[in-house]
Design an enzyme around this catalytic site. Structure first.
Site, PDB file in Angstrom:
ATOM      1  CD  GLU A 142      -2.728  -1.251   2.502  1.00  0.00           C
ATOM      2  OE1 GLU A 142      -2.715  -0.284   3.298  1.00  0.00           O
ATOM      3  OE2 GLU A 142      -3.411  -2.270   2.666  1.00  0.00           O
ATOM      4  N   GLY A 169       5.323  -0.548   2.486  1.00  0.00           N
ATOM      5  CA  GLY A 169       6.136  -1.252   1.494  1.00  0.00           C
ATOM      6  C   GLY A 169       6.961  -2.303   2.204  1.00  0.00           C
ATOM      7  CB  ILE A 192      -1.257  -4.962  -7.495  1.00  0.00           C
ATOM      8  CG1 ILE A 192      -1.441  -4.375  -6.079  1.00  0.00           C
ATOM      9  CG2 ILE A 192      -1.492  -6.481  -7.516  1.00  0.00           C
ATOM     10  CD1 ILE A 192      -0.369  -4.738  -5.049  1.00  0.00           C
ATOM     11  N   GLY A 236      29.570   0.053 -25.496  1.00  0.00           N
ATOM     12  CA  GLY A 236      29.901   1.477 -25.620  1.00  0.00           C
ATOM     13  C   GLY A 236      28.656   2.301 -25.935  1.00  0.00           C
ATOM     14  CD  GLU A 295       8.182 -11.978  -5.547  1.00  0.00           C
ATOM     15  OE1 GLU A 295       8.653 -12.849  -4.800  1.00  0.00           O
ATOM     16  OE2 GLU A 295       7.455 -12.225  -6.522  1.00  0.00           O
ATOM     17  CB  THR A 314      14.439  -3.536  -0.953  1.00  0.00           C
ATOM     18  OG1 THR A 314      14.676  -3.579   0.454  1.00  0.00           O
ATOM     19  CG2 THR A 314      13.243  -2.645  -1.259  1.00  0.00           C
TER      20      THR A 314
END
Ligand SMILES: Cc1cc2nc3c(=O)[nH]c(=O)nc-3n(C[C@H](O)[C@H](O)[C@H](O)COP(=O)(O)OP(=O)(O)OC[C@H]3O[C@@H](n4cnc5c(N)ncnc54)[C@H](O)[C@@H]3O)c2cc1C
Length: 382
Positions: A126, A130, A156, A339, A363, A365
Site C-alpha cells: 500500500e 512497502g 500490483i 559502448g 518482492e 528490497t
C-alpha cells in the site's frame, strides 16, 4: 556448466526457450516502447502448459516445485523480464491458496490457474506500507455471510489483467501484524475496481496498477487459511516465490552476456575486434563467472526449498540478493562493452539494464533480504 536436469525439467527449459525465441524476442522492444501487456504471449505460455508447473497434479497441474518454475522463469526472462514478471506474478498470486487455502478454494481456483485460463495477482503493498508490510491499512470485516473489504493496494503486478487477486487485509487492526488475513477477490466482485496504471522505467510490458476495494463484498469462504494467520502465509509465499525472482536475474544476465560477447567479436577498433583487448575480455569473464555463481546458488536454493526444510528464508533471501545484484552489474557491464551503441535503443542491452533494476526492489528490497540473512545468522549463532 551442466546441471543434470531430469527429462521433465529439460522439457520445461526447451518449451520456455522456444516461446522466448519465437514469440518474445521478436516483439520485446515494441512491447517495451508501447507499455503493452503481453496478453497473446501469456496465452501461448498457457497453451504450452507452463502455468501448470507448480500446481499439484490433483488440481490439473504438473506437480512441480520451486526449482521447476525457476527454470521456466529463467528462460522467459532471457527474452523479456516484463513478460516473465507477468508469468511469475500469477504464481505469486495463487501461492497463498496453495499454501494455506481450504480444499474448497483449491478446487475452485487451482485448475483454472493450471490451464492458464485465469491469471492471478498478489496484493500486499500500500502507499504507506512497502518494506514494513505490517503497516497496511486495508480492512476486512465479517458481515453475515460476507467479508467487506476497504482499502487501496498499490503497484500490483497483473493489476487489471488478472482475474484472481489474493489480498492481505487486517481483520483485527488492534493486533497489528497478528491481525492480518488473506482473501481471494475476483475481477468483477462488487466494490472492486482498478486505479492508476503506472508508467515505469523498466519491465514496461508488465501491468502495475492500483487495486481499489470500496465496500467490496465477497463470500465468507474466500478467507485463505485461518483468520489472523495472513502474515505467516505471506512470509511462506515470498520464501517460495523469491528464487523465481532470482531466476529472472539469471535469465536476464545470460541474455546480456550473450549480447556482449557477440558484439565484442564483431566490433572492430584499432584494427582488431574489441574482444582481443584484455580489458574487455576480463569484463566478459567476470560477467560469466558471476552469472554462473548466481545460477548455481539459485538452483541450490530452489532445490533446498523443494525439500521443504523448516527454515527456508535464509536460502530464499540469499539467492534473491546475489542473483539480482549480479543481474544489475552484468547488464550495466553489457552496456559498457557495447559502448555508445549499448546506450541506444537499437540494441537490447539498454532495456536489459532498465529491467534489471526492479529485481533489486520488488518482492522485498535487497536491503530487507540482507536483514533476513543477518537475522537468521544471529539466530544460528546464538
Ligand atoms: C514494478 C513493481 C511491481 C510490484 N509488484 C507488486 C505486487 O505484485 N504485489 C505487491 O504487493 N507489491 C508489489 N510491489 C511493491 C514492492 O514489493 C515494494 O515496492 C517493495 O517491497 C519496497 O517497498 P517500497 O517501495 O515502499 O520501499 P520502502 O519500504 O519505502 O523502502 C525505501 C528504501 O528504504 C530501504 N529500507 C526500508 N526499510 C528498511 C530497513 N528496515 N532496513 C534497511 N533498509 C530499509 C529499502 O530497502 C529501500 O531502499 C511492486 C513494486 C514495483 C515497483
Amino acid at each position: 556448466m551442466e546441471y543434470f536436469l531430469t527429462e521433465e525439467q529439460q522439457m520445461i527449459v526447451d518449451t520456455a526457450r522456444e516461446i522466448t525465441n519465437e514469440k518474445i524476442i521478436p516483439v520485446r522492444a515494441e512491447l517495451d516502447e508501447n507499455n503493452q501487456f503481453p496478453r497473446e504471449i501469456l496465452e501461448d505460455i498457457a497453451k504450452a502448459d507452463l502455468f501448470s508447473i507448480f500446481v499439484p497434479e490433483e488440481y490439473g497441474g504438473f506437480g512441480g516445485g520451486c526449482f521447476d518454475i525457476a527454470l521456466a522463469m529463467e528462460e522467459l526472462s532471457r527474452g523479456c523480464v516484463g513478460v516473465a514478471t507477468s508469468f511469475a506474478a500469477s504464481a505469486l498470486g495463487i501461492f497463498p491458496v496453495l499454501i494455506a487455502g481450504s480444499e474448497e478454494l483449491k478446487e475452485q481456483y487451482l485448475p483454472s490457474i493450471a490451464s492458464g485460463e485465469r491469471w492471478a495477482a498478489f496484493g500486499l503493498t500500500e502507499a504507506n506500507a512497502g518494506s514494513d508490510a505490517s503497516g497496511i491499512q486495508t480492512t476486512a470485516v465479517l458481515d453475515g455471510d460476507e467479508w467487506v473489504l476497504n482499502g487501496t493496494k498499490q503497484w500490483i503486478t497483473n493489476g487489471g489483467e488478472a482475474e484472481i487477486y489474493t489480498i492481505v487485509a487486517l481483520t483485527d487492526p488492534q493486533k497489528g501484524a497478528r491481525g492480518a488475513s488473506i482473501f481471494v477477490v475476483e475481477d468483477g466482485d462488487p466494490g472492486f475496481s482498478y486505479g492508476k496504471k503506472e508508467d515505469k522505467m523498466g519491465i514496461r510490458s508488465s501491468a502495475t496498477r492500483e487495486l481499489i476495494l470500496k465496500d467490496c463484498r465477497i463470500p465468507k469462504n474466500r478467507l485463505v487459511g485461518r483468520k489472523g494467520t495472513g502474515f505467516i502465509t505471506v512470509m511462506k509465499t515470498l520464501d517460495i516465490s523469491r528464487p523465481g525472482i532470482a531466476a529472472l536475474g539469471i535469465g536476464l544476465a545470460q541474455a546480456a552476456l550473450d549480447e556482449a560477447v557477440v558484439y565484442s567479436k564483431q566490433r572492430v577498433q584499432f584494427g582488431k575486434p574489441i574482444v582481443s583487448f584484455q580489458a574487455v575480455q576480463h569484463m566478459l569473464a567476470d560477467m560469466a563467472i558471476q552469472l554462473e555463481a548466481g545460477r548455481a546458488l539459485v538452483y541450490a536454493a530452489a532445490r533446498h526449498i523443494d525439500n521443504n526444510p523448516k527454515n527456508m528464508s535464509k536460502a530464499s533471501s540469499m539467492c534473491k540478493v546475489f542473483a539480482t545484484d549480479m543481474a544489475m552489474k552484468v547488464t550495466t557491464d553489457a552496456v559498457q562493452v557495447l559502448g555508445g551503441y549499448g546506450y541506444m535503443k537499437e540494441y537490447p542491452v539498454e532495456k536489459m539494464m532498465r529491467d534489471a533494476k526492479i529485481l533489486q526492489i520488488y518482492e522485498g528490497t535487497n536491503q530487507i533480504q540482507r536483514n533476513v540473512v543477518g537475522q537468521e545468522l544471529n539466530k544460528e549463532y546464538s
